[in-house]
Design an enzyme around this catalytic site. Structure first.
Site, short mmCIF file in Angstrom:
data_model
loop_
_atom_site.label_atom_id
_atom_site.label_comp_id
_atom_site.label_asym_id
_atom_site.label_seq_id
_atom_site.Cartn_x
_atom_site.Cartn_y
_atom_site.Cartn_z
N GLY A 272 12.57 -17.68 -19.93
CA GLY A 272 13.04 -17.37 -18.58
C GLY A 272 11.91 -17.44 -17.58
O GLY A 272 10.74 -17.40 -17.97
N CYS B 236 9.67 -17.72 -26.05
CA CYS B 236 8.90 -17.55 -24.81
C CYS B 236 9.15 -16.17 -24.20
O CYS B 236 8.73 -15.17 -24.77
CB CYS B 236 9.25 -18.70 -23.85
SG CYS B 236 8.06 -18.90 -22.54
N TYR B 237 9.84 -16.08 -23.09
CA TYR B 237 10.15 -14.77 -22.50
C TYR B 237 10.80 -13.87 -23.55
O TYR B 237 10.52 -12.68 -23.64
CB TYR B 237 11.08 -14.94 -21.29
CG TYR B 237 11.43 -13.64 -20.60
CD1 TYR B 237 10.66 -13.16 -19.55
CD2 TYR B 237 12.54 -12.89 -20.99
CE1 TYR B 237 10.97 -11.96 -18.92
CE2 TYR B 237 12.86 -11.71 -20.38
CZ TYR B 237 12.08 -11.24 -19.34
OH TYR B 237 12.39 -10.06 -18.72
N HIS C 58 8.65 -23.84 -26.80
CA HIS C 58 10.08 -24.19 -26.72
C HIS C 58 10.44 -25.19 -27.81
O HIS C 58 10.17 -26.38 -27.67
CB HIS C 58 10.38 -24.80 -25.34
CG HIS C 58 10.32 -23.78 -24.25
ND1 HIS C 58 11.40 -23.03 -23.88
CD2 HIS C 58 9.29 -23.37 -23.48
CE1 HIS C 58 11.05 -22.20 -22.92
NE2 HIS C 58 9.77 -22.39 -22.65
N GLU D 23 13.27 -26.25 -28.49
CA GLU D 23 14.48 -26.98 -28.11
C GLU D 23 14.20 -28.27 -27.35
O GLU D 23 15.08 -29.12 -27.23
CB GLU D 23 15.41 -26.07 -27.29
CG GLU D 23 14.90 -25.62 -25.92
CD GLU D 23 13.98 -24.40 -25.94
OE1 GLU D 23 13.39 -24.09 -27.00
OE2 GLU D 23 13.81 -23.77 -24.88
N SER E 235 36.56 -39.80 -10.67
CA SER E 235 35.65 -40.77 -10.08
C SER E 235 35.64 -42.05 -10.90
O SER E 235 35.06 -43.04 -10.48
CB SER E 235 34.24 -40.18 -10.07
OG SER E 235 33.82 -39.99 -11.41
N GLY E 236 36.24 -41.98 -12.08
CA GLY E 236 36.16 -43.12 -12.99
C GLY E 236 35.03 -42.92 -13.98
O GLY E 236 34.91 -43.65 -14.95
N GLY E 237 34.19 -41.93 -13.71
CA GLY E 237 33.07 -41.65 -14.60
C GLY E 237 33.55 -40.94 -15.86
O GLY E 237 34.71 -40.52 -15.95
N VAL E 238 32.62 -40.82 -16.80
CA VAL E 238 32.98 -40.26 -18.10
C VAL E 238 33.50 -38.82 -17.96
O VAL E 238 34.53 -38.46 -18.53
CB VAL E 238 31.74 -40.29 -19.03
CG1 VAL E 238 32.03 -39.66 -20.36
CG2 VAL E 238 31.26 -41.72 -19.21
N ASP E 239 32.80 -38.01 -17.17
CA ASP E 239 33.12 -36.58 -17.15
C ASP E 239 34.52 -36.31 -16.63
O ASP E 239 35.31 -35.61 -17.27
CB ASP E 239 32.11 -35.82 -16.28
CG ASP E 239 30.68 -36.22 -16.57
OD1 ASP E 239 30.44 -36.78 -17.66
OD2 ASP E 239 29.80 -35.98 -15.73
N SER E 240 34.84 -36.87 -15.45
CA SER E 240 36.16 -36.56 -14.89
C SER E 240 37.26 -37.24 -15.69
O SER E 240 38.37 -36.73 -15.78
CB SER E 240 36.23 -36.91 -13.41
OG SER E 240 35.90 -38.26 -13.19
N LYS F 79 26.14 -34.67 -21.64
CA LYS F 79 26.83 -35.95 -21.52
C LYS F 79 27.27 -36.54 -22.87
O LYS F 79 28.41 -36.96 -23.02
CB LYS F 79 25.88 -36.94 -20.82
CG LYS F 79 26.57 -38.12 -20.24
CD LYS F 79 27.00 -37.75 -18.86
CE LYS F 79 27.71 -38.80 -18.12
NZ LYS F 79 28.04 -38.30 -16.78
#
Ligand code: XMP
Length: 507
Positions: free
Chosen positions: A53, A81-82, A167, A169, A220-225, A363
């Site tokens: 953090g 870390c934190y 980290h 990750e 939007s035509g994008g992958v997400d939407s 993604k």
């Protein structure tokens, strides 16, 4: 729903927290993110990870954790870390505050090759991002790794409590996944993670949340939407999908998007608002102002088309959320305003009218979800495209003339990537405009024109990115075609900046 045997990740606000969740999922286990304030909502986890953090434990409003509750789970706990510094304090040690930041690669030297470090090299590169360090350890705390200077960077406390200063990750920690896996091997009966189960879980969550209400969503035509709409349809939700042409799209994009949805049998409503967007942007040069104008205008146009809706669904992904730190409970700091986080959306969110089922995902996880939803590979393989469109690839003022130039350069560059078989190997690519005039020669004439920047990156999660070493022949052909065919451009540059410190887009 209270979970059992999952990996609970407590979010202390690091930019990388969700990456921990993702790594655990990649290792095949179900992980879920919680605010440390919600520790009572965790259920009975199989393991707990405390994230990093931005705060120092010595700050007055530094986030805390209910240690008694944490111990009561009686499962392995890892502080990153934190998280490690906080655990050290909880175990009666202390933390030395410093305003000197250690940021970047460091060398990890395990002092024993057990516990977290089974199978880990004697010297292993890890990624550090901290100012404070632990000191005055609890008598039973054991130093299990040091850095190149001999400073303790990893501790083990009684009862399977572990701490690491670095980290694991991020990919710059070369053996980070193995270290996480070693930690998780101390847990028993962890809940497995499968994308199909996750899809089902999302669908149930959507049904529970939505009921019979009508949902509207922008596509939007994008992958997400696209994945979002198909997921909503699969959940049997009453959904209206609206496609706003903001005038900031790529060449022929509106027609292409409409064609793709037709192929999927999803009806969409198209609103052409290009003129509205372009006149609102006229003369505006400040990146944040441009983003806000586009975000607000999108909502205005979209909401106009919607009329009245009970729920707005958005395909917001985790990196979108984290970089604008919009998550009310997140303790991260703002990097830039995302278009899904403009005031109108925040207002709707406060009224409980925003649904973001993909907000925990990255993604590539969304692509995986799209695949199990039956969406075709060429649609899922589309490169990400930012909501504010070409405006963030056109530093300074945006107008139709500049956009046309970008569209032409971009179409040529993307065409070359496809022709040479590089489109699918690249995570994202585009051509943008550098509206700075330089002198050149075209034909026998002096030219005084702008430059275009070609950018191609590989990235895992958009939070970091590397530029791609494209074949010279591909670049040569793209450059030649752009210089020959696009009037207004007399210079082609290839962007070789990593993120960080650059971002993928120019604004
Ligand atoms: P940056 O430029 O921040 O971009 O390195 C990271 C990724 O996010 C995309 N991007 C956006 N996507 N709305 C979006 O939907 C936005 O406002 C936005 N800004 C950046 C960018 O294209 C890249 O994939």
């Amino acid at each position: 729903m209270q979970e059992t045997n999952h990996v609970a990740v407590l979010d202390f606000g690091s930019q990388y927290t969700q990456l921990i969740v993702r790594r655990v999922r990649e290792l095949g286990f179900y992980a879920k993110l919680y605010s440390p304030d919600d520790i009572t909502e965790i259920g009975q986890p199989g393991a707990v990870i405390l994230s990093g953090g931005p705060k120092s434990t010595s700050e007055e409003d530094a986030p805390d954790v209910d240690f008694e509750k944490l111990k009561s789970f009686d499962v392995p706990v890892l502080g990153v870390c934190y998280g490690m510094q906080l655990l050290n304090i909880k175990f009666g040690g202390s933390v030395k505050a410093s305003d000197k930041r250690e940021y970047g690669p460091a060398m990890l030297k395990p002092t024993s090759h057990e516990n977290l470090y089974t199978g880990i090299s004697g010297e292993s590169q890890v990624w550090m991002s901290h100012s404070d360090t632990v000191e005055n350890l609890h008598p039973e705390a054991e130093v299990i790794a040091v850095n190149q200077h001999g400073t303790p960077v990893s501790l083990k406390w009684p009862e399977n409590f572990f701490g690491i200063q670095f980290h694991p990750e991020v990919t710059h920690s070369h053996e980070g996944n193995q270290i996480l896996q070693n930690f998780l091997s101390h847990a028993s009966d962890l809940q497995p993670f499968h994308i199909d189960d996750f899809k089902q879980e999302l669908i149930e969550g959507i049904r529970e949340r939505v009921g019979t209400k009508q949902v509207v969503c922008g596509v939007s035509g994008g992958v997400d939407s696209t994945v979002l709409v198909v997921l909503l349809k699969e959940a049997g939700v009453n959904v209206r999908a609206i496609f706003v042409d903001n005038g900031l799209l790529r060449k022929n994009e509106a027609a292409e998007v409409q064609g793709n949805f037709r192929r999927m049998n999803v009806a969409i409503e198209t609103v052409d608002a290009s003129e509205k967007f372009l006149s609102a942007l006229a003369g505006k040069e400040d990146p944040e102002e441009k983003r806000k104008i586009i975000g607000n205008m999108f909502i205005e146009v979209f909401w106009d088309a919607v009329g009245d809706a009970e729920i707005l669904a958005q395909g917001t992904l985790y990196p979108d959320v984290i970089e604008s730190a919009s998550n009310a409970k997140s303790k991260a700091s703002v990097i830039k305003t995302h278009h899904n986080r403009v005031p109108k959306i925040l207002e709707l969110q406060a009224q409980g009218k925003v649904l973001e089922p993909l907000a925990e995902l990255f993604k590539d996880e969304v692509r995986e979800l799209g695949t199990v939803l039956g969406i075709e590979a060429d649609i899922l393989g589309r490169h990400p495209f930012p909501g504010p469109g070409l405006a963030v690839r056109c530093p300074g003022a945006v107008d139709e003339h500049r956009l046309e130039i970008i569209r032409d350069c971009d179409a040529i560059f993307i065409g070359k990537l496809k022709e040479h078989g590089w489109y699918s190997k690249v995570w994202q690519a585009y051509a943008g405009l550098i509206p700075v005039k330089t002198v050149g020669v075209k034909g026998d004439e002096r030219s005084y024109e702008w430059a275009t920047n070609l950018r191609a990156v590989i990235s895992e999660d958009a939070m970091t990115a590397e530029w791609v070493d494209l074949p010279a022949q591909l670049l040569r052909e793209a450059s030649q075609d752009i210089l020959n065919q696009v009037s207004g451009i007399n210079r082609v540059l290839y962007d070789i900046s990593t993120k960080p410190p650059a971002s993928i887009e120019w604004e």
